[in-house]
Scaffold this motif. Structure first.
Motif, PDB file in Angstrom:
ATOM      1  N   ASP A  18       0.842  -1.286   0.133  1.00 43.19           N
ATOM      2  CA  ASP A  18       0.140  -0.099   0.081  1.00 43.19           C
ATOM      3  C   ASP A  18       1.091   1.246   0.222  1.00 43.19           C
ATOM      4  O   ASP A  18       0.593   2.204  -0.756  1.00 43.19           O
ATOM      5  CB  ASP A  18      -0.870  -0.213   1.208  1.00 43.19           C
ATOM      6  N   ARG A  19       1.813   1.191   0.914  1.00 36.56           N
ATOM      7  CA  ARG A  19       2.741   2.581   0.956  1.00 36.56           C
ATOM      8  C   ARG A  19       3.588   2.647  -0.443  1.00 36.56           C
ATOM      9  O   ARG A  19       3.738   3.762  -0.948  1.00 36.56           O
ATOM     10  CB  ARG A  19       3.743   2.417   1.951  1.00 36.56           C
ATOM     11  N   LEU A  20       3.968   1.579  -1.028  1.00 35.40           N
ATOM     12  CA  LEU A  20       4.514   1.741  -2.308  1.00 35.40           C
ATOM     13  C   LEU A  20       3.641   2.191  -3.293  1.00 35.40           C
ATOM     14  O   LEU A  20       3.998   3.112  -4.136  1.00 35.40           O
ATOM     15  CB  LEU A  20       5.186   0.503  -2.672  1.00 35.40           C
ATOM     16  N   SER A  21       2.557   1.608  -3.538  1.00 35.00           N
ATOM     17  CA  SER A  21       1.387   1.921  -4.264  1.00 35.00           C
ATOM     18  C   SER A  21       1.193   3.759  -4.162  1.00 35.00           C
ATOM     19  O   SER A  21       1.177   4.472  -5.296  1.00 35.00           O
ATOM     20  CB  SER A  21       0.126   1.427  -4.397  1.00 35.00           C
ATOM     21  N   GLN A  22       1.143   4.132  -2.982  1.00 37.90           N
ATOM     22  CA  GLN A  22       0.732   5.445  -2.630  1.00 37.90           C
ATOM     23  C   GLN A  22       2.200   6.402  -3.270  1.00 37.90           C
ATOM     24  O   GLN A  22       2.036   7.291  -3.523  1.00 37.90           O
ATOM     25  CB  GLN A  22       0.640   5.757  -1.321  1.00 37.90           C
ATOM     26  N   LEU A  23       3.078   5.929  -2.764  1.00 36.54           N
ATOM     27  CA  LEU A  23       4.326   6.627  -3.448  1.00 36.54           C
ATOM     28  C   LEU A  23       4.504   6.804  -4.719  1.00 36.54           C
ATOM     29  O   LEU A  23       4.941   7.992  -5.180  1.00 36.54           O
ATOM     30  CB  LEU A  23       5.600   5.873  -2.753  1.00 36.54           C
ATOM     31  N   LEU A  24       4.199   5.564  -5.481  1.00 36.74           N
ATOM     32  CA  LEU A  24       4.564   5.604  -7.001  1.00 36.74           C
ATOM     33  C   LEU A  24       3.328   6.350  -7.579  1.00 36.74           C
ATOM     34  O   LEU A  24       3.427   7.225  -8.532  1.00 36.74           O
ATOM     35  CB  LEU A  24       4.139   4.376  -7.428  1.00 36.74           C
ATOM     36  N   ALA A  25       1.976   6.682  -6.839  1.00 37.10           N
ATOM     37  CA  ALA A  25       1.071   7.304  -7.369  1.00 37.10           C
ATOM     38  C   ALA A  25       1.421   8.966  -7.297  1.00 37.10           C
ATOM     39  O   ALA A  25       0.888   9.719  -8.086  1.00 37.10           O
ATOM     40  CB  ALA A  25      -0.185   7.171  -6.739  1.00 37.10           C
ATOM     41  N   THR A  26       2.515   9.254  -6.441  1.00 34.71           N
ATOM     42  CA  THR A  26       2.816  10.762  -6.249  1.00 34.71           C
ATOM     43  C   THR A  26       3.893  11.073  -6.696  1.00 34.71           C
ATOM     44  O   THR A  26       4.271  12.402  -6.708  1.00 34.71           O
ATOM     45  CB  THR A  26       2.939  11.149  -4.496  1.00 34.71           C
ATOM     46  N   ILE A  27       4.787  10.249  -7.357  1.00 35.37           N
ATOM     47  CA  ILE A  27       5.906  10.755  -7.997  1.00 35.37           C
ATOM     48  C   ILE A  27       5.974  10.629  -9.444  1.00 35.37           C
ATOM     49  O   ILE A  27       5.188  10.026 -10.033  1.00 35.37           O
ATOM     50  CB  ILE A  27       7.203  10.008  -7.591  1.00 35.37           C
ATOM     51  N   ASP A  28       6.916  11.351  -9.998  1.00 35.00           N
ATOM     52  CA  ASP A  28       6.853  11.331 -11.591  1.00 35.00           C
ATOM     53  C   ASP A  28       7.501  10.161 -12.005  1.00 35.00           C
ATOM     54  O   ASP A  28       8.436   9.566 -11.522  1.00 35.00           O
ATOM     55  CB  ASP A  28       7.833  12.587 -11.829  1.00 35.00           C
ATOM     56  N   ALA A  29       7.045   9.662 -12.996  1.00 37.18           N
ATOM     57  CA  ALA A  29       7.234   8.192 -13.284  1.00 37.18           C
ATOM     58  C   ALA A  29       8.767   8.272 -13.992  1.00 37.18           C
ATOM     59  O   ALA A  29       9.370   7.255 -14.029  1.00 37.18           O
ATOM     60  CB  ALA A  29       6.226   7.728 -14.529  1.00 37.18           C
ATOM     61  N   ASP A  30       9.302   9.322 -14.361  1.00 41.39           N
ATOM     62  CA  ASP A  30      10.414   9.275 -15.122  1.00 41.39           C
ATOM     63  C   ASP A  30      11.540   9.952 -14.048  1.00 41.39           C
ATOM     64  O   ASP A  30      12.745   9.956 -14.399  1.00 41.39           O
ATOM     65  CB  ASP A  30      10.634  10.239 -16.497  1.00 41.39           C
ATOM     66  N   SER A  31      11.123  10.061 -12.821  1.00 38.65           N
ATOM     67  CA  SER A  31      12.143  10.570 -11.804  1.00 38.65           C
ATOM     68  C   SER A  31      12.939   9.534 -11.274  1.00 38.65           C
ATOM     69  O   SER A  31      13.013   8.372 -11.404  1.00 38.65           O
ATOM     70  CB  SER A  31      11.477  11.182 -10.596  1.00 38.65           C
ATOM     71  N   ALA A  32      14.077  10.030 -10.648  1.00 40.47           N
ATOM     72  CA  ALA A  32      15.330   9.214 -10.011  1.00 40.47           C
ATOM     73  C   ALA A  32      14.773   8.329  -9.075  1.00 40.47           C
ATOM     74  O   ALA A  32      15.049   7.082  -8.945  1.00 40.47           O
ATOM     75  CB  ALA A  32      16.351  10.076  -9.375  1.00 40.47           C
ATOM     76  N   GLU A  33      13.574   8.669  -8.235  1.00 39.88           N
ATOM     77  CA  GLU A  33      13.075   7.999  -7.162  1.00 39.88           C
ATOM     78  C   GLU A  33      12.060   6.701  -7.728  1.00 39.88           C
ATOM     79  O   GLU A  33      12.222   5.733  -7.398  1.00 39.88           O
ATOM     80  CB  GLU A  33      11.892   8.686  -6.254  1.00 39.88           C
ATOM     81  N   ALA A  34      11.504   7.121  -8.915  1.00 34.84           N
ATOM     82  CA  ALA A  34      10.670   6.066  -9.641  1.00 34.84           C
ATOM     83  C   ALA A  34      11.679   4.926 -10.223  1.00 34.84           C
ATOM     84  O   ALA A  34      11.236   3.816  -9.985  1.00 34.84           O
ATOM     85  CB  ALA A  34       9.882   6.604 -10.921  1.00 34.84           C
ATOM     86  N   ALA A  35      12.922   5.361 -10.704  1.00 34.41           N
ATOM     87  CA  ALA A  35      13.888   4.673 -11.141  1.00 34.41           C
ATOM     88  C   ALA A  35      14.378   3.470 -10.041  1.00 34.41           C
ATOM     89  O   ALA A  35      14.347   2.361 -10.370  1.00 34.41           O
ATOM     90  CB  ALA A  35      14.998   5.139 -11.992  1.00 34.41           C
ATOM     91  N   ILE A  36      14.476   4.049  -8.984  1.00 32.20           N
ATOM     92  CA  ILE A  36      14.971   3.327  -7.817  1.00 32.20           C
ATOM     93  C   ILE A  36      14.167   2.288  -7.382  1.00 32.20           C
ATOM     94  O   ILE A  36      14.343   1.199  -7.052  1.00 32.20           O
ATOM     95  CB  ILE A  36      15.332   4.224  -6.487  1.00 32.20           C
ATOM     96  N   ILE A  37      12.586   2.693  -7.242  1.00 28.80           N
ATOM     97  CA  ILE A  37      11.693   1.677  -7.007  1.00 28.80           C
ATOM     98  C   ILE A  37      11.743   0.572  -7.797  1.00 28.80           C
ATOM     99  O   ILE A  37      11.466  -0.441  -7.419  1.00 28.80           O
ATOM    100  CB  ILE A  37      10.252   2.469  -6.755  1.00 28.80           C
TER     101      ILE A  37
END
Length: 91
Positions: free
Chosen positions: A67-86
Motif C-alpha cells: 500500500d505504501r509503495l502504491s501511494q508513493l508511486l502515485a505521487t512521484i513522476d514516472a521518469d524521476s530518479a525515485e521512480a527508477a530506484i523503486i
C-alpha cells in the motif's frame, strides 16, 4: 467408502523424527519461538500456532508495504530518479 480408503492409504505417513525436525527448524527460523523442548505435544502445538501467527504478521507487513509503495508511486513522476530506484528494487 473405497475411494476414502484409497485416499487414506495414499497419504504419506509423517514420522515422529520428521515432526521433531520440522519443529526444530521452525524454532530456529522464527525469532519469537523459545528453544524449549519440554512438554513435546503442547510445545508442538505452540510452535505451530506461533508459526501461523508469524506468517500472518508477515502477510500484514507485505500488504502495508505494498500500500505504501502504491501511494508513493502515485505521487512521484514516472521518469524521476525515485521512480527508477523503486523500479530497480522491484526487479
Amino acid at each position: 467408502m473405497s475411494s476414502r480408503r484409497r485416499r487414506e492409504s495414499s497419504r504419506t505417513n509423517i514420522s515422529e523424527e520428521q515432526i521433531t525436525q520440522l519443529l526444530s527448524t521452525l524454532r530456529q527460523l522464527l525469532p519469537e519461538i523459545p528453544h524449549s523442548h519440554s512438554h513435546k505435544a503442547s510445545s508442538a502445538a505452540k510452535v505451530l500456532k506461533q508459526t501461523c501467527n508469524y506468517i500472518k504478521t508477515l502477510h500484514r507487513e507485505v500488504d502495508d508495504l505494498s500500500d505504501r509503495l502504491s501511494q508513493l508511486l502515485a505521487t512521484i513522476d514516472a521518469d524521476s530518479a525515485e521512480a527508477a530506484i523503486i523500479r530497480s528494487l522491484l526487479i
